[in-house]
Design a protein around this motif. Structure first.
Motif, PDB file in Angstrom:
ATOM      1  N   SER A   1       0.800  -1.299   0.027  1.00 16.44           N
ATOM      2  CA  SER A   1      -0.051  -0.012  -0.110  1.00 16.44           C
ATOM      3  C   SER A   1       0.752   1.228  -0.084  1.00 16.44           C
ATOM      4  O   SER A   1       2.091   1.309   0.385  1.00 16.44           O
ATOM      5  N   GLN A   2       0.131   2.196  -0.367  1.00 14.60           N
ATOM      6  CA  GLN A   2       1.253   3.555  -0.114  1.00 14.60           C
ATOM      7  C   GLN A   2       1.627   3.886   1.139  1.00 14.60           C
ATOM      8  O   GLN A   2       2.731   4.110   1.253  1.00 14.60           O
ATOM      9  N   GLU A   3       0.848   3.508   2.140  1.00 12.26           N
ATOM     10  CA  GLU A   3       1.243   3.960   3.464  1.00 12.26           C
ATOM     11  C   GLU A   3       2.413   2.873   4.049  1.00 12.26           C
ATOM     12  O   GLU A   3       3.194   3.568   4.619  1.00 12.26           O
ATOM     13  N   ALA A   4       2.350   1.592   3.535  1.00 12.90           N
ATOM     14  CA  ALA A   4       3.410   0.745   4.085  1.00 12.90           C
ATOM     15  C   ALA A   4       4.602   1.061   3.138  1.00 12.90           C
ATOM     16  O   ALA A   4       5.621   1.001   3.624  1.00 12.90           O
ATOM     17  N   TYR A   5       4.448   1.515   1.985  1.00 19.78           N
ATOM     18  CA  TYR A   5       5.781   1.890   1.061  1.00 19.78           C
ATOM     19  C   TYR A   5       6.420   3.123   1.839  1.00 19.78           C
ATOM     20  O   TYR A   5       7.730   3.073   1.815  1.00 19.78           O
ATOM     21  N   CYS A   6       5.416   4.149   2.087  1.00 19.46           N
ATOM     22  CA  CYS A   6       6.417   5.161   2.533  1.00 19.46           C
ATOM     23  C   CYS A   6       6.955   4.892   3.849  1.00 19.46           C
ATOM     24  O   CYS A   6       7.901   5.427   4.155  1.00 19.46           O
ATOM     25  N   ARG A   7       6.013   3.978   4.610  1.00 14.17           N
ATOM     26  CA  ARG A   7       6.656   3.765   6.149  1.00 14.17           C
ATOM     27  C   ARG A   7       7.893   2.944   5.907  1.00 14.17           C
ATOM     28  O   ARG A   7       8.938   3.334   6.555  1.00 14.17           O
ATOM     29  N   GLN A   8       8.021   1.969   4.835  1.00 17.42           N
ATOM     30  CA  GLN A   8       9.097   1.234   4.808  1.00 17.42           C
ATOM     31  C   GLN A   8      10.512   2.104   4.267  1.00 17.42           C
ATOM     32  O   GLN A   8      11.778   1.734   4.615  1.00 17.42           O
ATOM     33  N   HIS A   9      10.093   2.996   3.648  1.00 18.80           N
ATOM     34  CA  HIS A   9      11.078   3.986   2.835  1.00 18.80           C
ATOM     35  C   HIS A   9      11.517   5.223   3.540  1.00 18.80           C
ATOM     36  O   HIS A   9      12.102   6.082   3.087  1.00 18.80           O
TER      37      HIS A   9
END
Length: 56
Positions: free
Chosen positions: A20-28
């Protein structure tokens, strides 16, 4: 204004990540609000590229 290669690579990577956008942003460690602000720029750039007539 063209989208920076930094954001272009992140958006492309996100699309292929399955996250998800949220998971990608959190991961990076990206600000989700900034990521979301870049999406319309990405879409506009992709649309303009796809509408260019072929060069012969």
């Amino acid at each position: 204004m063209a989208l920076s290669t930094h954001w272009l690579s992140h958006i492309t990577a996100w699309q292929h990540s399955g996250l998800s956008q949220e998971a990608y942003c959190r991961q990076h460690q990206l600000a989700k609000s900034t990521f979301l602000a870049r999406l319309p720029e990405y879409r506009a750039q992709a649309k303009s590229v796809s509408q260019e007539p072929p060069v012969l």
